[in-house]
Write a protein that holds these residues in place. Structure first.
Motif, PDB file in Angstrom:
ATOM      1  N   LYS A   7      -6.304  -5.624   1.286  1.00  0.00           N
ATOM      2  CA  LYS A   7      -7.078  -4.460   1.699  1.00  0.00           C
ATOM      3  C   LYS A   7      -6.856  -3.296   0.744  1.00  0.00           C
ATOM      4  CE  LYS A   7      -9.549  -1.876   4.485  1.00  0.00           C
ATOM      5  NZ  LYS A   7     -10.993  -2.093   4.664  1.00  0.00           N
ATOM      6  N   THR A   8      -5.585  -3.037   0.430  1.00  0.00           N
ATOM      7  CA  THR A   8      -5.217  -1.998  -0.527  1.00  0.00           C
ATOM      8  C   THR A   8      -3.733  -2.148  -0.841  1.00  0.00           C
ATOM      9  OG1 THR A   8      -5.357   0.381  -1.019  1.00  0.00           O
ATOM     10  CG2 THR A   8      -4.587  -0.230   1.176  1.00  0.00           C
ATOM     11  N   ALA A   9      -3.235  -1.303  -1.728  1.00  0.00           N
ATOM     12  CA  ALA A   9      -1.811  -1.307  -2.055  1.00  0.00           C
ATOM     13  C   ALA A   9      -1.434   0.097  -2.503  1.00  0.00           C
ATOM     14  CB  ALA A   9      -1.498  -2.332  -3.145  1.00  0.00           C
ATOM     15  N   TRP A  10      -0.132   0.369  -2.456  1.00  0.00           N
ATOM     16  CA  TRP A  10       0.378   1.672  -2.881  1.00  0.00           C
ATOM     17  C   TRP A  10       1.574   1.465  -3.798  1.00  0.00           C
ATOM     18  CZ3 TRP A  10      -0.933   0.440   2.114  1.00  0.00           C
ATOM     19  CH2 TRP A  10      -1.908   1.221   2.742  1.00  0.00           C
ATOM     20  N   ILE A  11       1.757   2.382  -4.734  1.00  0.00           N
ATOM     21  CA  ILE A  11       2.918   2.376  -5.604  1.00  0.00           C
ATOM     22  C   ILE A  11       3.525   3.775  -5.619  1.00  0.00           C
ATOM     23  CG2 ILE A  11       2.248   0.443  -7.097  1.00  0.00           C
ATOM     24  CD1 ILE A  11       1.090   2.463  -9.073  1.00  0.00           C
ATOM     25  N   ALA A  12       4.772   3.862  -6.033  1.00  0.00           N
ATOM     26  CA  ALA A  12       5.451   5.157  -6.107  1.00  0.00           C
ATOM     27  C   ALA A  12       6.601   5.056  -7.094  1.00  0.00           C
ATOM     28  CB  ALA A  12       5.970   5.577  -4.733  1.00  0.00           C
ATOM     29  N   ASN A  31       2.173  13.972  -3.488  1.00  0.00           N
ATOM     30  CA  ASN A  31       3.211  13.642  -2.501  1.00  0.00           C
ATOM     31  C   ASN A  31       4.026  12.417  -2.895  1.00  0.00           C
ATOM     32  OD1 ASN A  31       1.459  11.496  -2.003  1.00  0.00           O
ATOM     33  ND2 ASN A  31       1.597  11.665   0.220  1.00  0.00           N
ATOM     34  N   GLY A  32       3.745  11.849  -4.096  1.00  0.00           N
ATOM     35  CA  GLY A  32       4.544  10.745  -4.614  1.00  0.00           C
ATOM     36  C   GLY A  32       3.947   9.369  -4.429  1.00  0.00           C
ATOM     37  N   ILE A  33       3.033   9.200  -3.461  1.00  0.00           N
ATOM     38  CA  ILE A  33       2.440   7.896  -3.171  1.00  0.00           C
ATOM     39  C   ILE A  33       1.070   7.804  -3.823  1.00  0.00           C
ATOM     40  CG2 ILE A  33       1.723   6.293  -1.373  1.00  0.00           C
ATOM     41  CD1 ILE A  33       4.632   6.793  -1.193  1.00  0.00           C
ATOM     42  N   MET A  34       0.841   6.739  -4.574  1.00  0.00           N
ATOM     43  CA  MET A  34      -0.453   6.521  -5.219  1.00  0.00           C
ATOM     44  C   MET A  34      -1.095   5.267  -4.644  1.00  0.00           C
ATOM     45  SD  MET A  34      -1.318   5.799  -9.228  1.00  0.00           S
ATOM     46  CE  MET A  34      -2.966   5.305  -9.742  1.00  0.00           C
ATOM     47  N   GLU A  35      -2.293   5.421  -4.095  1.00  0.00           N
ATOM     48  CA  GLU A  35      -3.018   4.254  -3.597  1.00  0.00           C
ATOM     49  C   GLU A  35      -3.776   3.599  -4.744  1.00  0.00           C
ATOM     50  OE1 GLU A  35      -6.181   2.816  -0.130  1.00  0.00           O
ATOM     51  OE2 GLU A  35      -5.645   4.952  -0.318  1.00  0.00           O
ATOM     52  N   LEU A  36      -3.688   2.269  -4.790  1.00  0.00           N
ATOM     53  CA  LEU A  36      -4.394   1.507  -5.823  1.00  0.00           C
ATOM     54  C   LEU A  36      -5.801   1.207  -5.316  1.00  0.00           C
ATOM     55  CD1 LEU A  36      -1.458  -0.847  -6.870  1.00  0.00           C
ATOM     56  CD2 LEU A  36      -2.257   1.226  -8.033  1.00  0.00           C
ATOM     57  N   PRO A 109      12.783   2.828 -14.578  1.00  0.00           N
ATOM     58  CA  PRO A 109      12.742   3.693 -13.398  1.00  0.00           C
ATOM     59  C   PRO A 109      12.708   2.863 -12.120  1.00  0.00           C
ATOM     60  CG  PRO A 109      10.582   3.563 -14.415  1.00  0.00           C
ATOM     61  CD  PRO A 109      11.519   2.833 -15.329  1.00  0.00           C
ATOM     62  N   THR A 110      13.083   3.484 -11.016  1.00  0.00           N
ATOM     63  CA  THR A 110      12.991   2.841  -9.709  1.00  0.00           C
ATOM     64  C   THR A 110      11.615   3.112  -9.122  1.00  0.00           C
ATOM     65  OG1 THR A 110      15.361   3.094  -9.311  1.00  0.00           O
ATOM     66  CG2 THR A 110      13.969   2.699  -7.382  1.00  0.00           C
ATOM     67  N   GLY A 111      10.928   2.052  -8.744  1.00  0.00           N
ATOM     68  CA  GLY A 111       9.591   2.184  -8.184  1.00  0.00           C
ATOM     69  C   GLY A 111       9.501   1.594  -6.799  1.00  0.00           C
ATOM     70  N   SER A 112       8.320   1.698  -6.198  1.00  0.00           N
ATOM     71  CA  SER A 112       8.062   1.161  -4.861  1.00  0.00           C
ATOM     72  C   SER A 112       6.707   0.460  -4.859  1.00  0.00           C
ATOM     73  CB  SER A 112       8.040   2.283  -3.820  1.00  0.00           C
ATOM     74  OG  SER A 112       9.219   3.036  -3.852  1.00  0.00           O
ATOM     75  N   LEU A 113       6.576  -0.521  -3.976  1.00  0.00           N
ATOM     76  CA  LEU A 113       5.328  -1.268  -3.854  1.00  0.00           C
ATOM     77  C   LEU A 113       5.080  -1.607  -2.391  1.00  0.00           C
ATOM     78  CD1 LEU A 113       2.927  -2.937  -5.012  1.00  0.00           C
ATOM     79  CD2 LEU A 113       4.533  -4.849  -5.248  1.00  0.00           C
ATOM     80  N   ILE A 114       3.866  -1.340  -1.921  1.00  0.00           N
ATOM     81  CA  ILE A 114       3.441  -1.716  -0.577  1.00  0.00           C
ATOM     82  C   ILE A 114       2.076  -2.382  -0.688  1.00  0.00           C
ATOM     83  CG2 ILE A 114       2.806  -0.892   1.725  1.00  0.00           C
ATOM     84  CD1 ILE A 114       4.706   1.477   1.243  1.00  0.00           C
ATOM     85  N   VAL A 115       1.937  -3.554  -0.082  1.00  0.00           N
ATOM     86  CA  VAL A 115       0.678  -4.299  -0.116  1.00  0.00           C
ATOM     87  C   VAL A 115       0.188  -4.490   1.317  1.00  0.00           C
ATOM     88  CG1 VAL A 115      -0.468  -6.428  -0.816  1.00  0.00           C
ATOM     89  CG2 VAL A 115       1.391  -5.501  -2.215  1.00  0.00           C
ATOM     90  N   LYS A 116      -1.082  -4.174   1.555  1.00  0.00           N
ATOM     91  CA  LYS A 116      -1.687  -4.308   2.885  1.00  0.00           C
ATOM     92  C   LYS A 116      -2.671  -5.469   2.893  1.00  0.00           C
ATOM     93  CE  LYS A 116      -4.544  -1.740   6.237  1.00  0.00           C
ATOM     94  NZ  LYS A 116      -5.232  -0.445   6.508  1.00  0.00           N
ATOM     95  N   ALA A 117      -2.428  -6.419   3.791  1.00  0.00           N
ATOM     96  CA  ALA A 117      -3.303  -7.580   3.914  1.00  0.00           C
ATOM     97  C   ALA A 117      -3.961  -7.559   5.281  1.00  0.00           C
ATOM     98  CB  ALA A 117      -2.506  -8.868   3.737  1.00  0.00           C
ATOM     99  N   PRO A 118      -5.296  -7.626   5.347  1.00  0.00           N
ATOM    100  CA  PRO A 118      -5.985  -7.561   6.637  1.00  0.00           C
ATOM    101  C   PRO A 118      -6.003  -8.909   7.355  1.00  0.00           C
ATOM    102  CG  PRO A 118      -7.578  -7.728   4.864  1.00  0.00           C
ATOM    103  CD  PRO A 118      -6.233  -7.657   4.207  1.00  0.00           C
ATOM    104  N   SER A 119      -6.157  -8.826   8.663  1.00  0.00           N
ATOM    105  CA  SER A 119      -6.325 -10.034   9.475  1.00  0.00           C
ATOM    106  C   SER A 119      -7.740 -10.585   9.292  1.00  0.00           C
ATOM    107  CB  SER A 119      -6.078  -9.706  10.951  1.00  0.00           C
ATOM    108  OG  SER A 119      -6.502 -10.772  11.774  1.00  0.00           O
TER     109      SER A 119
END
Length: 207
Positions: A7-12, A31-36, A109-119
């Motif tokens: 659905k989308t993902a975010w990195i930071a 705010n530090g969070i970037m949506e892909l 650098p230290t990064g972050s990753l969030i991935v959103k998968a829809p039902s």
């Protein structure tokens, strides 16, 4: 839950101690969070591995299996972003400006990753969250265009999760079907205690 696609993902980017988000010019957004999102033409794939131990080890005794245990977690992601701008890519993988170009720095650098998968069967979703880790810039295979087609080259990154000081683990999964689920802002606040939701510009009538 039967999920499909992305659905989308975010990195930071985070501070070197992994506790706080990098914001503003030192980060990826105010705010530090970037949506892909469409600004990078979205995420083509996110292959998640190592969410559990790579295999179960067995301990035998008295001619039988007495105990089994899983190998340590090793969460990784092969992430394909269609069109990441050079400045963001450099920040993620640890490149620094030298002259008018970019060179790889000595530290990541230290990064972050969030991935959103829809039902596939409802309006629910699953979030795969890696609050701390490191990005590597993938290889580039450049093929010539021909008289019948173009050969686009996407941004393929490798991400390896590390232990996060805020959640005391390497990753966390959220599902909107859980009774405890509230909203994405609450999720971000749990993962990043200093997170602030982006402010929206109020709409003025007639403009």
């Amino acid at each position: 839950m039967l999920i499909h696609g992305i659905k989308t993902a975010w990195i930071a980017l985070k501070t070197s101690d992994g506790k706080s988000l990098q914001t503003g010019d030192s980060g990826l957004s105010k705010n530090g969070i970037m949506e892909l999102d469409h600004s990078v033409l979205g995420v083509a794939s996110a292959e998640l591995k190592g969410l559990d131990g790579s295999k179960l080890e067995k301990i035998a005794g008295n001619n039988s299996i007495q105990y089994s245990y899983a190998d340590p977690l090793n969460p990784t992601c092969s992430l394909t972003i269609n069109s990441l701008d050079m400045v963001t890519l450099a920040k993620l993988v640890g490149m620094e400006k030298q002259g008018t170009g970019w060179q790889m720095a000595d530290t990541k650098p230290t990064g972050s990753l969030i991935v959103k998968a829809p039902s596939m069967t409802s309006n629910d979703a699953v979030y795969f969250c890696f609050p701390s880790g490191n990005f590597l810039m993938g290889d580039k295979k450049l093929d010539t265009d021909t008289d019948s087609k173009k050969t686009p080259v996407t941004d393929q990154l490798s991400f390896a999760a590390i232990d996060d000081p805020n959640i005391n683990d390497m990753y966390r999964i959220y599902a909107t079907t859980d009774s405890d689920w509230k909203d994405e802002a609450t999720m971000f606040k749990e993962l990043f205690p200093d997170y602030t939701a982006p402010t929206s510009t109020p709409t003025v009538a007639g403009k």
